[in-house]
Enzyme design. Structure first.
Site: not given
Ligand code: NAD
Length: 297
Positions: A52, A96, A119
């Site tokens: 990422k 995460q 997300d």
């Protein structure tokens, strides 16, 4: 049979984003910014995070990786989320997953400002998605939809079987594909661990999206000729022929299923890179929304 090449397509998407970012910066704006919070040192999370951050560099975003030790308290983590919510320089951020056991994932998720939830996991965005309203779509389903669109795989009127009902992949995927939209209009069956006769259900499918996390679960006798196969699974198996002693495979027995397919994603190099590209797309969207940015301004 055509390979749905996520690596190649994600590169194209990132080049498109890079061009947009260059145009934004050329007009005197700061670049979009993505922050990411990584708790502990789960090797898979480390690898995803590395990809990422690399992708942010590639497209010209500013990014910041906030690392915290495994035993961070929930309050401390919520404080970081609050700071990111209130930091005007941050357009979007992710926390995460998975988080350590002592942290309540739901409390963290609910604390994220939906306008920065790139997300697409916050219930606000999930609800907007379900109702077909503008929102951040969860990255993996967005990547799959984008892949189907770019490879011109028709979904309208097709029988789709989605296997796995997680909140981040299977369930949103089933909603998106059944929605009245250009990449939807399919008749969707959402299969899960309690589903009976999965083989018969799969044999009727024009498109199979497998997101359960079991290596070689989808075998050639479960699919019909011409099926489209999207393999979301990421499973590490032993492979003594490799230096590392392991390798990554999906949920699909690729060698035997590929010859029967019209389109199929490989693992690695299929859905995974598309997920990262989608996160970049969502971050650019967050930036544009914030500044109400259009090229013509
Ligand atoms: P999960 O691990 O939370 O849940 C698994 C799902 O599979 C459950 O809904 C369960 O009901 C279903 N399932 C389990 N056994 C089954 C069976 N025998 N028959 C039918 N259904 C069954 O799901 P997840 O978080 O969506 O992850 C699934 C897989 O996708 C994992 O391998 C994960 O690593 C991978 N993944 C990949 C990406 C990517 O970008 N490629 C992103 C997210 C997840």
């Amino acid at each position: 049979m055509e390979i749905l090449d996520g690596r190649k397509l994600s590169k194209t998407l990132k080049e498109e984003i890079k061009e947009e970012v260059s145009a934004i910066v050329a007009q005197g704006h700061r670049p979009p910014h993505l922050s990411a919070v990584l708790v502990g040192n789960n090797p898979a999370s480390e690898a995803y995070m590395g990809n990422k951050v690399k992708s942010c560099d590639m497209v010209g975003f500013d990014s910041k990786l906030i690392r915290r030790v495994e035993d961070i308290s929930q309050d401390e983590l919520l404080e970081i989320v609050s700071q990111l919510n209130n930091d005007d320089r941050v357009d979007g951020f992710i926390v995460q997953l998975p988080l350590p056991e002592h942290i309540d994932d739901e409390a963290v998720l609910l604390a994220i400002d939906p306008a920065k939830d790139v997300d697409g996991f916050h219930p606000y965005n999930f609800g907007c998605m379900a109702q077909g309203m503008d929102c951040f779509l969860p990255a993996t389903p967005l990547g799959i939809i984008t892949m189907l669109e770019r490879y011109k795989v028709e979904t309208s009127g097709k029988n789709v079987v989605v296997i796995g009902r997680s909140n981040i992949v299977g369930t949103p995927m089933s909603i998106l594909l059944s929605r009245k939209s250009p990449s939807g209009n399919a008749t969707v069956t959402l299969a899960h661990s309690r589903t009976k006769n999965l083989k018969e259900i799969c044999l009727r499918a024009d498109i199979i999206i497998s997101a359960l996390g079991k290596p070689f679960f989808i075998t050639h006798d479960m699919v019909k000729e011409g099926v489209v196969v999207i393999d979301v699974g990421i499973n590490r198996i032993d492979d003594l022929s490799r230096k590392s002693g392991t390798r990554l495979v999906g949920d699909v027995d690729f060698e035997k299923v590929a010859p029967k397919s019209s389109f199929i994603t490989p693992v690695p190099g299929g859905v995974g890179p598309m997920t990262v590209a989608s996160l970049m797309m969502n971050t650019l969207k967050a930036f544009k929304r914030k500044f109400d940015y259009t090229y013509n301004k």
